[in-house]
Design a protein around this motif. Sequence first.
Motif, mmCIF file in Angstrom:
data_model
loop_
_atom_site.group_PDB
_atom_site.id
_atom_site.type_symbol
_atom_site.label_atom_id
_atom_site.label_comp_id
_atom_site.label_asym_id
_atom_site.label_seq_id
_atom_site.Cartn_x
_atom_site.Cartn_y
_atom_site.Cartn_z
ATOM 1 N N GLU A 152 60.262 32.351 46.110
ATOM 2 C CA GLU A 152 59.761 31.418 45.088
ATOM 3 C C GLU A 152 58.269 31.112 45.169
ATOM 4 O O GLU A 152 57.696 30.561 44.223
ATOM 5 C CB GLU A 152 60.539 30.094 45.184
ATOM 6 N N LYS A 153 57.607 31.466 46.282
ATOM 7 C CA LYS A 153 56.211 31.081 46.437
ATOM 8 C C LYS A 153 55.279 32.274 46.207
ATOM 9 O O LYS A 153 55.323 33.272 46.917
ATOM 10 C CB LYS A 153 55.964 30.493 47.832
ATOM 11 N N THR B 193 53.537 36.563 39.656
ATOM 12 C CA THR B 193 54.854 36.415 39.041
ATOM 13 C C THR B 193 55.736 37.588 39.445
ATOM 14 O O THR B 193 55.243 38.681 39.766
ATOM 15 C CB THR B 193 54.774 36.366 37.499
ATOM 16 N N ILE B 194 57.053 37.353 39.439
ATOM 17 C CA ILE B 194 58.002 38.413 39.746
ATOM 18 C C ILE B 194 57.898 39.529 38.711
ATOM 19 O O ILE B 194 57.954 40.722 39.040
ATOM 20 C CB ILE B 194 59.442 37.855 39.793
ATOM 21 N N ILE C 238 61.408 43.122 47.942
ATOM 22 C CA ILE C 238 60.745 42.064 47.171
ATOM 23 C C ILE C 238 60.729 40.789 48.019
ATOM 24 O O ILE C 238 61.794 40.256 48.359
ATOM 25 C CB ILE C 238 61.464 41.789 45.840
ATOM 26 N N VAL C 239 59.550 40.321 48.387
ATOM 27 C CA VAL C 239 59.412 39.111 49.194
ATOM 28 C C VAL C 239 58.348 38.209 48.577
ATOM 29 O O VAL C 239 57.552 38.648 47.737
ATOM 30 C CB VAL C 239 59.027 39.424 50.659
ATOM 31 N N ASP C 240 58.341 36.948 49.018
ATOM 32 C CA ASP C 240 57.262 36.058 48.581
ATOM 33 C C ASP C 240 56.283 35.856 49.738
ATOM 34 O O ASP C 240 56.432 36.453 50.819
ATOM 35 C CB ASP C 240 57.802 34.736 48.039
ATOM 36 N N SER C 241 55.291 35.003 49.522
ATOM 37 C CA SER C 241 54.199 34.862 50.495
ATOM 38 C C SER C 241 54.599 34.152 51.774
ATOM 39 O O SER C 241 53.810 34.082 52.718
ATOM 40 C CB SER C 241 53.019 34.127 49.850
ATOM 41 N N THR C 242 55.834 33.632 51.839
ATOM 42 C CA THR C 242 56.277 32.978 53.074
ATOM 43 C C THR C 242 56.780 33.976 54.110
ATOM 44 O O THR C 242 57.055 33.593 55.251
ATOM 45 C CB THR C 242 57.394 31.954 52.780
#
Length: 366
Positions: A284-285, A237-238, A210-214
Amino acid sequence: DNISSGIDWLEKDIGVKFGKIRPMPYPRLGRTCRVDGEGLTGGAQLVKKLLAAVAKEGVEVKFEHKGIELLHDDKMRVTGVKIQTPAGQEEYFSKGGVAIATGGFSANPEMVDKYIGGWATRMVLRGSKSTTGENISLTLPLYAKCVNMDQFHAGPIIGATHVNPADVLNSGYGIQVNTSGDRYMDENNTYVIKARTTAQKTLDNTGWVIVDSTCPVLDKVIPKFDMLNSPYGKANTIEEVAKQAGLPPAKIVALVKEYNDAVENGTLGKMNPPNTYKKPHLIEKAPFYAVPLQGGMTATFGGPLINTKAEVQNLDGKTIPGLYAVGNSSGGIFFHNYAGGAQLGAATVFGRIAGKEMAQRAAAAK
């Protein structure tokens, strides 16, 4: 000692083109010579060049001719090999001996179970389906000493599409969960350990990152998934990305919050299992991604022990005359892992050594 001349031989005599050497993470550094695929993968181009060189020298290659038994005299000197062909069995004899170049046994579930463990038989095969253990089955009747039999290289893969998500696993971003939504290892590990642990510690040999767009490698990895229609999760959203991946949404939302709180509080080491990221990044992003992985087996490292002449050794510590093993057919070269370029490098070095030794034996036998 021999790899420099081996690379020169591949380039000058065989016509293999190499790309510019670039610095890479330890332990590769500036030591890895990458084959220029010239429109193909590097491996395919390497095989193509070698087969062209073989044809030019007039060496015959017989396909669908499976070696089933090593022939030997009453002094255990290898004199040839019995072959199973579509037309029946044939016997081939050699003055110089026989070189085993079959690779290991990663595609033989019975051997994987016997030497590594039942859990490893559930790993996705990353390499050839033809590596079925003839390096073991052919040499054991001659009392070859086989070593490092439980050792192999692992890597992540998607079994259905063969997409490789290794860059995401190596990025230092995100958390890794099983299909029940639980973390099952320290994310600060190499892709090799992550793939092996996924096979060992999950019931279905499946994990999700699970990662964000960064995450900086998404632009390299996600297009590969898209090109091969390989599913992954992507949402704003997560909760939604967890639903897309078939993961329990509430559990993943809570876990991401726990992770983010630990990053901000400097308490990642207190998570269970502990996370040891040295430079952790928040999740978070949006958009958020759920990238799947399965543990895959690349190649086994076990096989008949060889000496510096590529000669197979027996259980009495002596050379089996006329028997050679090269590449991943041999044992005693790699343990636990290998540095980039070392497997093809070792195949090049010991393959050439075996060829020279066999040529000398053949000349002396005339």
